[in-house]
Motif scaffolding. Structure first.
Motif, PDB file in Angstrom:
ATOM      1  N   ASP A  51      -4.421 -18.148  35.604  1.00  0.00           N
ATOM      2  CA  ASP A  51      -5.405 -18.109  34.531  1.00  0.00           C
ATOM      3  C   ASP A  51      -5.611 -19.505  33.989  1.00  0.00           C
ATOM      4  N   THR A  52      -6.846 -19.847  33.729  1.00  0.00           N
ATOM      5  CA  THR A  52      -7.147 -21.172  33.191  1.00  0.00           C
ATOM      6  C   THR A  52      -7.427 -21.135  31.710  1.00  0.00           C
ATOM      7  N   ALA A  53      -7.283 -19.966  31.085  1.00  0.00           N
ATOM      8  CA  ALA A  53      -7.542 -19.867  29.651  1.00  0.00           C
ATOM      9  C   ALA A  53      -6.547 -20.713  28.879  1.00  0.00           C
ATOM     10  N   VAL A  54      -7.015 -21.272  27.792  1.00  0.00           N
ATOM     11  CA  VAL A  54      -6.184 -22.173  26.996  1.00  0.00           C
ATOM     12  C   VAL A  54      -6.132 -21.679  25.565  1.00  0.00           C
ATOM     13  N   GLU A 100      -9.726 -15.485  30.037  1.00  0.00           N
ATOM     14  CA  GLU A 100     -10.857 -15.978  30.807  1.00  0.00           C
ATOM     15  C   GLU A 100     -11.916 -14.891  30.922  1.00  0.00           C
ATOM     16  N   LEU A 101     -13.163 -15.275  30.662  1.00  0.00           N
ATOM     17  CA  LEU A 101     -14.289 -14.353  30.738  1.00  0.00           C
ATOM     18  C   LEU A 101     -15.444 -15.071  31.422  1.00  0.00           C
ATOM     19  N   GLY A 102     -15.848 -14.570  32.572  1.00  0.00           N
ATOM     20  CA  GLY A 102     -16.932 -15.206  33.309  1.00  0.00           C
ATOM     21  C   GLY A 102     -16.573 -16.581  33.815  1.00  0.00           C
ATOM     22  N   GLY A 103     -15.289 -16.809  34.048  1.00  0.00           N
ATOM     23  CA  GLY A 103     -14.850 -18.101  34.565  1.00  0.00           C
ATOM     24  C   GLY A 103     -14.517 -19.125  33.504  1.00  0.00           C
ATOM     25  N   PHE A 104     -14.701 -18.770  32.214  1.00  0.00           N
ATOM     26  CA  PHE A 104     -14.422 -19.705  31.127  1.00  0.00           C
ATOM     27  C   PHE A 104     -13.586 -19.002  30.057  1.00  0.00           C
ATOM     28  N   GLU A 160     -15.651 -21.522  25.504  1.00  0.00           N
ATOM     29  CA  GLU A 160     -15.724 -22.890  26.005  1.00  0.00           C
ATOM     30  C   GLU A 160     -16.088 -22.894  27.480  1.00  0.00           C
ATOM     31  N   MET A 161     -17.145 -23.646  27.802  1.00  0.00           N
ATOM     32  CA  MET A 161     -17.661 -23.710  29.168  1.00  0.00           C
ATOM     33  C   MET A 161     -17.633 -25.151  29.670  1.00  0.00           C
TER      34      MET A 161
END
Length: 590
Positions: free
Chosen positions: A29-32, A259-263, A304-305
């Motif tokens: 996961d890339t969520a921060v 993460e939602l929709g890649g961001f 954040e995108m």
């Protein structure tokens, strides 16, 4: 009142619980999410930034990165720190000496009588557990000026496979004198009318103050994503006490990110609730002098995108304030940024802020605030428009500039508190009175705007010399009252040089300038006159030498220019700075 505040305290627990998942499924996961705990155990013995003197000490040697448990600030709700400004001035990386994984001790003494005792040690440090202790004590003492601060605390954390438990406990004590000059006669021959009471002069104002602060915090957060979720939740209790009153703050903070929709989509929520003991003032019985309990619930969602060099954040910050200030406030949280390699970065956005004016935050801003007064409003900034750039045209050189425009609904401005001096005490309460000013401060809340503009340049020459200069313009526009921003400078500037003479000898200098400030003082007939405070010219020098066996000596000279009477200044009206001071000390890492 208790029926109102108890449900408020429980609300964020529901949000924090949503982020927990006991399953051990590993998911990339890339969520921060902003982490509230950062543990750095390395020790870097180098010169720290020399701050301008404000009747407090700057610390020169060494710089130590301790475990730092950071929670929601009691004066700001969910302040968003922009992650979109990646460029920073080139630091002198070669000036960093060997790092040590154990603790340190530092001591120093100076003239006028100044002392420092500083200690930090990681008691328990392995892959699972961490515990450290710190003691910071410093003081200044002269015939009139006294400031003695003590800070003792412990930080703890325990790592699990994908989570971390963390806690801290801290105790602070600050003792200082009200040494500022005023027009009040503190003798038993003069009397004052305070809240329709006849008060003798020697009972009117305190001569010193003792502030005590105790804080305990406990939290739990994810260190790896669980099914794409990151979360953080903590509870903080803070006691702040003066000689006359006590403030109890309970903060419950929670946040999650997925993460939602890649961001990453994240939501932060917190509640700050304040209770107060009945104040025990020596001559005031009116309960209106007591600070009012309040609770502020804040919610901040953001998305954040990022597409290559372009980044966009879209969010909002909402607050519900109970028993103080406007019931509901909202501010945008929007920013766009573009970076070209490591050469150029430009950004802009619109945000806002909501500052909780508690008793603790008020004394942080001005320790000479009148203890029998209170700030009856919170500071709301609906909009903050800003933009800036950073550019590195050649190796070692960075130029940055920024501009912002804030619309503030109720900015506080401190000024000397007036009192009514009874002219013929034996005829009171029919006696006339005249206005005098004290060395304590109160505040006006005024609708204002603030235009800021800054330009800075820094240059790193061959990893041996670092030059920097920065200027700041503060364009206050006060729309009410006398339409003057009390005690606010229009121009500020900082410049300095860091020099590596040899591998072991470092020298640093820094200069700070602030233009004239204005304040208001009462005249005898009850009107006000405007007084100007002299500009600030503050020059500081520091040097340190490190010996092979992990110990060093340092010498610091602060506020050098104030040795000249023409260049001495006051940070608050009536309060002369300590003036020129010199400090000699040593530190050892072990």
């Amino acid at each position: 009142m208790k029926k109102i505040f108890l449900p408020i305290l429980l609300i964020p627990i529901c949000f924090a619980a949503n982020g927990q998942d006991n399953k051990n499924t590993a998911t990339t996961d890339t969520a921060v999410i902003v982490k509230h705990v950062q543990v750095e155990k390395d020790f870097v013995p180098t010169i720290e930034k020399v701050e301008r003197a404000d009747f407090s000490l700057s610390f020169t040697e060494p710089e130590v990165k301790k475990s730092d448990v950071t929670y929601s600030d009691s004066t700001k709700q969910l302040e968003t720190v922009s992650p979109f400004n990646p460029l920073a001035p080139n630091s002198l990386t070669m000036m960093e000496r060997a790092r040590y994984k154990k603790g340190y001790f530092r001591g120093a003494i100076g003239f006028p009588l100044t002392w420092i005792v500083d200690f930090w040690y990681p008691i328990w440090d392995d892959n699972t557990y961490y515990l450290d202790a710190h003691v910071n004590h410093y003081g200044i003492k002269s015939n009139l000026q006294k400031l003695i601060n003590t800070d003792i605390g412990f930080d703890f954390s325990k790592n699990f496979r994908k989570d971390q438990l963390y806690a801290s406990i801290n105790f602070k004590n600050s003792y200082y004198s009200y040494y500022g000059t005023d027009s009040v006669n503190n003798t038993d021959l003069f009397f004052y009318d305070v809240n329709q009471q006849k008060i003798r002069g020697d009972s009117l104002l305190p001569f010193d103050q003792m502030l005590i602060e105790a804080e305990a915090a406990f939290g739990f957060r994810s260190t790896q994503a669980r099914k794409g979720w990151n979360y953080d939740a903590n509870v903080v209790y803070n006691l702040f006490a003066s000689r006359f009153a006590q403030e109890h703050q309970v903060a419950i903070n929670g946040g999650f990110s997925k993460e939602l929709g890649g961001f990453p989509l994240s939501v932060d929520v917190n509640t700050n609730t304040f209770f107060y003991n009945t104040a025990k003032f020596p001559f005031i019985t009116d309960t209106a002098a007591n600070w009012k309990p309040q609770s502020v619930i804040a919610l901040a969602p953001k998305y954040e995108m990022q597409w290559n060099s372009l980044k966009l954040r879209v969010g909002a910050k909402m607050r519900f304030s109970i028993n103080k200030g406007q019931l509901f406030t909202i501010s945008p949280d929007i920013e766009i940024a573009y970076s070209f390699r490591t050469i150029f970065n430009v950004y802009g956005g619109v945000g806002g802020d909501y500052g909780i004016n508690s008793m603790a935050s008020t004394f942080y801003q001005n320790r000479y605030f009148c203890p029998t007064d209170q700030l009856k409003e919170n500071t709301y900034t609906p909009f903050d428009f800003y933009a800036g750039f950073k550019v590195k045209p050649v190796v070692g050189l960075m130029i940055d500039g920024a501009v912002s425009y804030k619309m503030i609904a109720n900015q506080q401005f401190f000024y000397n508190k007036p009192y009514d001096c009874i002219t013929t005490p034996h005829l009171w309460p029919l006696s006339a009175s005249e206005k005098v000013y004290s060395n304590l401060f109160t505040a006006d809340f005024l609708k204002s705007t603030l235009l800021n503009a800054s330009v800075g340049i820094s240059y790193n020459l061959q990893e041996r010399y670092l030059f920097f200069v920065k200027g700041l313009y503060n364009g206050w526009n006060v729309m009410e009252g006398e339409k003057i921003a009390w005690n606010k400078p229009t121009w500020e500037a900082t410049a300095g040089i860091n020099t590596k003479i040899t591998q072991n000898l470092l020298i640093k200098s820094i200069f700070y300038f602030a233009s004239e400030r204005q304040t208001k003082l009462p005249t005898r007939d009850g009107a006000y006159c405007i007084e100007k405070l002299k500009p600030i010219y503050d020059l500081n020098l520091a040097a340190s030498y490190t010996f092979p066996k992990n110990w060093s000596v340092f010498l610091e000279a602060n506020n050098i220019l104030s040795a000249s009477e023409k260049l001495s200044y006051q940070n608050w009206y009536g309060y002369d700075t300590v003036g020129f001071s010199i400090l000699l000390g040593a530190s050892v890492a072990f």
